[in-house]
Write an enzyme that holds these catalytic residues in place. Structure first.
Site, PDB file in Angstrom:
ATOM      1  N   ASN A   1      34.446  43.292  -2.982  1.00 46.26           N
ATOM      2  CA  ASN A   1      34.664  42.017  -3.671  1.00 46.26           C
ATOM      3  C   ASN A   1      34.734  42.286  -5.173  1.00 46.26           C
ATOM      4  O   ASN A   1      33.745  42.673  -5.786  1.00 46.26           O
ATOM      5  CB  ASN A   1      33.503  41.068  -3.339  1.00 46.26           C
ATOM      6  CG  ASN A   1      33.640  39.719  -4.022  1.00 46.26           C
ATOM      7  OD1 ASN A   1      34.456  39.534  -4.925  1.00 46.26           O
ATOM      8  ND2 ASN A   1      32.827  38.771  -3.589  1.00 46.26           N
TER       9      ASN A   1
ATOM     10  N   CYS B   1      35.206  33.936  -9.015  1.00 43.45           N
ATOM     11  CA  CYS B   1      36.217  34.518  -8.125  1.00 43.45           C
ATOM     12  C   CYS B   1      37.490  33.676  -8.021  1.00 43.45           C
ATOM     13  O   CYS B   1      38.500  34.152  -7.507  1.00 43.45           O
ATOM     14  CB  CYS B   1      35.618  34.763  -6.750  1.00 43.45           C
ATOM     15  SG  CYS B   1      34.090  35.708  -6.834  1.00 43.45           S
TER      16      CYS B   1
ATOM     17  N   HIS C   1      41.097  35.390  -1.958  1.00 46.65           N
ATOM     18  CA  HIS C   1      40.001  36.111  -2.610  1.00 46.65           C
ATOM     19  C   HIS C   1      39.344  37.016  -1.571  1.00 46.65           C
ATOM     20  O   HIS C   1      39.129  36.620  -0.432  1.00 46.65           O
ATOM     21  CB  HIS C   1      38.990  35.112  -3.169  1.00 46.65           C
ATOM     22  CG  HIS C   1      37.735  35.777  -3.623  1.00 46.65           C
ATOM     23  ND1 HIS C   1      37.741  36.909  -4.410  1.00 46.65           N
ATOM     24  CD2 HIS C   1      36.423  35.505  -3.373  1.00 46.65           C
ATOM     25  CE1 HIS C   1      36.485  37.281  -4.637  1.00 46.65           C
ATOM     26  NE2 HIS C   1      35.679  36.462  -4.017  1.00 46.65           N
TER      27      HIS C   1
HETATM   28  O1  UT7 Z   1      32.817  36.149  -4.066  1.00 48.30           O
HETATM   29  C1  UT7 Z   1      32.422  34.879  -3.735  1.00 48.30           C
HETATM   30  C2  UT7 Z   1      31.025  34.707  -3.393  1.00 48.30           C
HETATM   31  N1  UT7 Z   1      30.455  35.483  -2.320  1.00 48.30           N
HETATM   32  C3  UT7 Z   1      30.781  35.378  -1.024  1.00 48.30           C
HETATM   33  O2  UT7 Z   1      31.776  34.845  -0.667  1.00 48.30           O
HETATM   34  C4  UT7 Z   1      29.838  35.891   0.001  1.00 48.30           C
HETATM   35  C5  UT7 Z   1      29.709  34.920   1.140  1.00 48.30           C
HETATM   36  N2  UT7 Z   1      28.731  35.330   2.129  1.00 48.30           N
HETATM   37  C6  UT7 Z   1      28.881  36.419   2.896  1.00 48.30           C
HETATM   38  O3  UT7 Z   1      29.853  37.121   2.791  1.00 48.30           O
HETATM   39  C7  UT7 Z   1      27.823  36.707   3.937  1.00 48.30           C
HETATM   40  O4  UT7 Z   1      26.951  35.603   4.027  1.00 48.30           O
HETATM   41  C8  UT7 Z   1      27.017  37.995   3.642  1.00 48.30           C
HETATM   42  C9  UT7 Z   1      27.886  39.201   3.840  1.00 48.30           C
HETATM   43  C10 UT7 Z   1      26.487  37.944   2.207  1.00 48.30           C
HETATM   44  C11 UT7 Z   1      25.847  38.084   4.596  1.00 48.30           C
HETATM   45  O5  UT7 Z   1      26.317  38.052   5.946  1.00 48.30           O
HETATM   46  P1  UT7 Z   1      25.601  37.122   7.018  1.00 48.30           P
HETATM   47  O6  UT7 Z   1      26.287  37.370   8.300  1.00 48.30           O
HETATM   48  O7  UT7 Z   1      25.594  35.729   6.472  1.00 48.30           O
HETATM   49  O8  UT7 Z   1      24.172  37.754   7.091  1.00 48.30           O
HETATM   50  P2  UT7 Z   1      22.751  37.076   6.806  1.00 48.30           P
HETATM   51  O9  UT7 Z   1      22.592  36.806   5.352  1.00 48.30           O
HETATM   52  O10 UT7 Z   1      22.565  35.944   7.757  1.00 48.30           O
HETATM   53  O11 UT7 Z   1      21.808  38.228   7.210  1.00 48.30           O
HETATM   54  C12 UT7 Z   1      21.669  38.654   8.577  1.00 48.30           C
HETATM   55  C13 UT7 Z   1      20.633  39.747   8.625  1.00 48.30           C
HETATM   56  C14 UT7 Z   1      19.339  39.393   7.917  1.00 48.30           C
HETATM   57  O12 UT7 Z   1      18.284  39.958   8.637  1.00 48.30           O
HETATM   58  P3  UT7 Z   1      17.403  39.073   9.666  1.00 48.30           P
HETATM   59  O13 UT7 Z   1      16.844  37.966   8.850  1.00 48.30           O
HETATM   60  O14 UT7 Z   1      18.380  38.619  10.712  1.00 48.30           O
HETATM   61  O15 UT7 Z   1      16.413  40.046  10.165  1.00 48.30           O
HETATM   62  C15 UT7 Z   1      19.473  40.085   6.584  1.00 48.30           C
HETATM   63  O16 UT7 Z   1      18.218  40.398   6.023  1.00 48.30           O
HETATM   64  O17 UT7 Z   1      21.126  40.910   7.974  1.00 48.30           O
HETATM   65  C16 UT7 Z   1      20.214  41.342   6.980  1.00 48.30           C
HETATM   66  N3  UT7 Z   1      20.957  41.931   5.876  1.00 48.30           N
HETATM   67  C17 UT7 Z   1      21.370  43.207   5.886  1.00 48.30           C
HETATM   68  N4  UT7 Z   1      21.192  44.199   6.773  1.00 48.30           N
HETATM   69  C18 UT7 Z   1      21.748  45.387   6.476  1.00 48.30           C
HETATM   70  C19 UT7 Z   1      21.407  41.337   4.737  1.00 48.30           C
HETATM   71  N5  UT7 Z   1      22.085  42.215   3.992  1.00 48.30           N
HETATM   72  C20 UT7 Z   1      22.077  43.386   4.682  1.00 48.30           C
HETATM   73  C21 UT7 Z   1      22.623  44.665   4.433  1.00 48.30           C
HETATM   74  N6  UT7 Z   1      22.431  45.630   5.352  1.00 48.30           N
HETATM   75  N7  UT7 Z   1      23.321  44.939   3.316  1.00 48.30           N
END
Ligand code: UT7
Length: 306
Positions: A262, A108, A232
């Site tokens: 993204n 990215c 980005h």
């Molecule tokens: O392009 C460069 C590289 N990529 C990035 O920059 C991405 C960087 N990271 C992020 O943008 C975020 O960390 C994410 C969007 C990927 C995830 O957001 P988050 O607020 O960090 O969520 P999390 O991973 O802590 O997940 C929170 C909850 C989890 O459930 P529990 O464990 O709290 O029950 C996940 O299983 O949300 C759940 N979850 C979802 N729920 C609904 C994860 N993905 C999803 C989804 N829909 N798509």
């Protein structure tokens, strides 16, 4: 640095995929995706080559130059159509370019890496470099994996960089990489994208802020001088956290991830194209281009529009 941007172009597939559509096959919701990422819909389709050709042609047309005026094509892509050959020569052939052409993969951060590469090429005798960021990320997404499927999408953006001893469009760069963090975001041969999203998030804010502050210091300016941030487009919360720590108002950041998701190395030129179309780019103003991604890599550049 003696270079000028001569024209920008973007391309996205026609097919729109909304959060609601994804929610039909994945355990997710429009509310979760919008609140956690800022993404509302994305474009899916095409290929790195087809999208790159479209964006490249538009940038070339905007520059006023023809295929024979370009000395080098640098394509930033994480998702070349084939492992080999590189996608850049195929784009060049389709566009009628007969110059050197190569791919750069810095995930990215790729577009800013490619601009840095183009700058080096211009400093060493090339007159004009076409820089394209093109991605076909959807090809490497496991569409049953909600972690990645809601984030990634396809697009391309491009610009022509020209050598001009009086040009002041590029003020400074700060690029970096840390392979110790390589496993945080990967796609194995024949596999799919996988990511430790939380850790990438944490590191992303840090490397964006650090590299942006160094790039601004190199350019001899401060946060107050930045009229436009072109970040980005990974997650609205990353953009909010980074701009807040930099002391730059969020309303100075270009955000297109709500419409396009993204798109990795296409995301910065896509946001640039949008800013130009909306008349947000003004002569003499400073912009901060900043990206981060798999590698990990990061890259910030200060630009002053002529
Ligand atoms: O392009 C460069 C590289 N990529 C990035 O920059 C991405 C960087 N990271 C992020 O943008 C975020 O960390 C994410 C969007 C990927 C995830 O957001 P988050 O607020 O960090 O969520 P999390 O991973 O802590 O997940 C929170 C909850 C989890 O459930 P529990 O464990 O709290 O029950 C996940 O299983 O949300 C759940 N979850 C979802 N729920 C609904 C994860 N993905 C999803 C989804 N829909 N798509």
């Amino acid at each position: 640095m003696g270079v000028r941007f001569k024209g920008w172009g973007t391309a996205v597939p026609d097919r729109v995929v909304t959060n609601d559509e994804l929610s039909q096959t994945l355990d997710t919701s429009d509310q979760w995706i919008t609140e956690r990422t800022g993404i509302r819909e994305r474009r899916i389709g095409g290929s790195a080559k087809s999208l790159g050709v479209l964006a490249g042609r538009r940038a070339l047309a905007a520059s006023g130059y023809g295929p024979g005026d370009i000395d080098f094509l640098v394509l930033a892509t994480t998702t070349p159509d084939r492992l080999t050959p590189a996608t850049a020569p195929m784009i060049a052939a389709e566009m009628g370019l007969t110059c050197a052409a190569m791919d750069v993969n810095a995930a990215c951060s790729g577009f800013v890496y490619a601009i840095r590469t183009a700058y080096g090429l211009l400093e060493t005798g090339n007159r004009r470099v076409l820089v394209i960021g093109a991605e076909h990320l959807s090809r490497w997404v496991d569409w049953s994996d909600r972690n990645m499927a809601v984030l990634l999408a396809d697009a391309a953006g491009a610009t022509v960089l020209e050598y001009d001893p009086d040009g002041t469009d590029l003020m400074s760069f700060r690029l970096g990489a840390d392979g110790n963090a390589a496993d945080l975001l990967t796609c194995e041969h024949g596999g799919y994208f996988q990511m430790d999203g939380k850790e990438i998030f944490r590191r992303a804010v840090r490397v964006v802020v650090e590299s942006a502050e160094l790039a601004m210091a190199d350019a001899g300016i401060g946060a107050d001088d930045i009229a436009l941030v072109v970040p980005h487009q990974a997650n609205i919360r990353i953009i909010q956290a980074a701009t807040q720590r930099l002391g730059i108002d969020m309303d100075r950041a270009i955000v297109v991830l709500d419409r396009y998701g993204n798109t990795s190395s296409a995301s910065i030129p896509l946001a640039m194209g949008d800013a130009i179309e909306r008349g947000r780019v003004k002569s003499g103003e400073y912009a901060l281009l900043t990206g981060f991604g798999a590698g990990m890599t990061w890259a910030s550049a200060v630009v002053r529009w002529s």
